[in-house]
Write an enzyme that holds these catalytic residues in place. Structure first.
Site, PDB file in Angstrom:
ATOM      1  N   THR A   1       0.799  -1.228   0.000  1.00 55.76           N
ATOM      2  CA  THR A   1       0.000   0.000   0.000  1.00 55.76           C
ATOM      3  C   THR A   1       0.832   1.280   0.000  1.00 55.76           C
ATOM      4  O   THR A   1       0.272   2.381   0.012  1.00 55.76           O
ATOM      5  CB  THR A   1      -0.914   0.025   1.238  1.00 55.76           C
ATOM      6  OG1 THR A   1      -0.094  -0.119   2.418  1.00 55.76           O
ATOM      7  CG2 THR A   1      -1.934  -1.096   1.190  1.00 55.76           C
ATOM      8  N   GLU A   2       2.149   1.159  -0.008  1.00 51.94           N
ATOM      9  CA  GLU A   2       3.004   2.329   0.193  1.00 51.94           C
ATOM     10  C   GLU A   2       2.737   3.438  -0.820  1.00 51.94           C
ATOM     11  O   GLU A   2       2.722   4.628  -0.463  1.00 51.94           O
ATOM     12  CB  GLU A   2       4.480   1.912   0.124  1.00 51.94           C
ATOM     13  CG  GLU A   2       4.956   1.105   1.314  1.00 51.94           C
ATOM     14  CD  GLU A   2       4.774  -0.384   1.129  1.00 51.94           C
ATOM     15  OE1 GLU A   2       5.427  -1.152   1.848  1.00 51.94           O
ATOM     16  OE2 GLU A   2       3.950  -0.787   0.271  1.00 51.94           O
ATOM     17  N   ALA A   3       2.550   3.084  -2.088  1.00 54.59           N
ATOM     18  CA  ALA A   3       2.395   4.112  -3.122  1.00 54.59           C
ATOM     19  C   ALA A   3       1.159   4.969  -2.891  1.00 54.59           C
ATOM     20  O   ALA A   3       1.101   6.118  -3.351  1.00 54.59           O
ATOM     21  CB  ALA A   3       2.329   3.459  -4.501  1.00 54.59           C
TER      22      ALA A   3
END
Length: 261
Positions: free
Chosen positions: A142-144
């Site tokens: 989910t970082e982006a």
């Protein structure tokens, strides 16, 4: 008067196996300095016991691991022997060193994922030699979505899925269930009965002695080597994004109880 905080990892033993249970469900088993220290200690314990052949990582609660706890202070890079005085900080962060260690230890590492593995939690599972996914397992980078780059997890995901598949899963923040994770190569087995699947896996692993497994892992690392400075580069990329003022508004969208990626 309150007692000491509960340990984030609970250890137990069975024949030839050390079980490390991530045991902070109230924090979604997020990656904290205490958790990293406890997992490093678990690897130490497994390696120090010549009769231990397998280290199993599992978790209590709905989350296998929710990724890095963003409420904690920005992690400090640890100076490494490869860094000279003019090299600046050798940004090999403890999370990277743990994942790298899971791939290199002579003990076989198994991740039993029965809940959500998110962001850095995906990397923790992917660094293990075998990944067993229960019916409730989900894997999502989910970082982006909040302006970050999974720089430390991505190499370990990509070695399982291939470069393009890992990039796509990151760019689209794909939410993979257990069958999709197996299809992508992120997990090795989808099991309706995870405990039974783990038992079968441990029986199979009992037929391979520790020195042979260690030799196989060592040869694999030589056959598919990583750049020696990749850990430092990955740490810098992660910290650069985490401390970028332009990223902060995106991070601020995450509710405080869920600030982990």
């Amino acid at each position: 008067m309150t007692g000491a905080p509960a340990a984030p990892v609970a250890l137990s033993r069975s024949r030839g196996v050390l079980h490390a249970l991530l045991d902070a469900p109230g924090r979604r088993n997020a990656v904290t300095p205490d958790l990293l220290d406890a997992l490093h200690a678990a690897v130490d314990t497994a390696e120090a016991d010549p009769g231990c052949r397998v280290l199993v990582l599992s978790a209590r609660g709905e989350h296998f691991c929710a990724g890095t706890d963003l409420t904690a202070p920005v992690p400090e890079p640890a100076a490494g022997p490869a860094a000279g005085p003019a090299a600046g900080p050798a940004a090999e962060l403890p999370y990277w060193t743990l994942l790298d260690r899971l791939t290199r230890t002579p003990v076989v590492t198994v991740a039993l994922v029965e809940g959500r593995a998110t962001a850095g939690g995906v990397g923790l599972a992917a660094a293990c030699d075998l990944v067993l996914a229960g019916p409730g397992a989900r894997f999502r980078l989910t970082e982006a979505l909040v302006g970050l780059v999974p720089a430390m997890a991505l190499p370990f995901v990509a070695r399982r899925t291939g470069e393009q598949r890992a990039f796509t899963a990151t760019l689209l923040a794909e939410d993979l269930d257990a069958p999709a994770a197996v299809a992508a190569g992120l997990a090795d087995l989808h099991a309706g009965e995870p405990a039974q699947a783990l038992r079968r896996t441990l029986v199979a692993l009992s037929r391979v002695d520790r020195s042979t497994a260690g030799a196989l892992k060592t040869y694999r690392s030589r056959l598919f080597p990583r750049d020696a400075r990749l850990g430092q580069d990955a740490g810098r990329v992660f910290l650069d994004r985490l401390t970028d003022p332009a990223v902060q508004p995106l991070l601020d969208r995450i509710p405080t109880p869920e600030r982990a990626v």
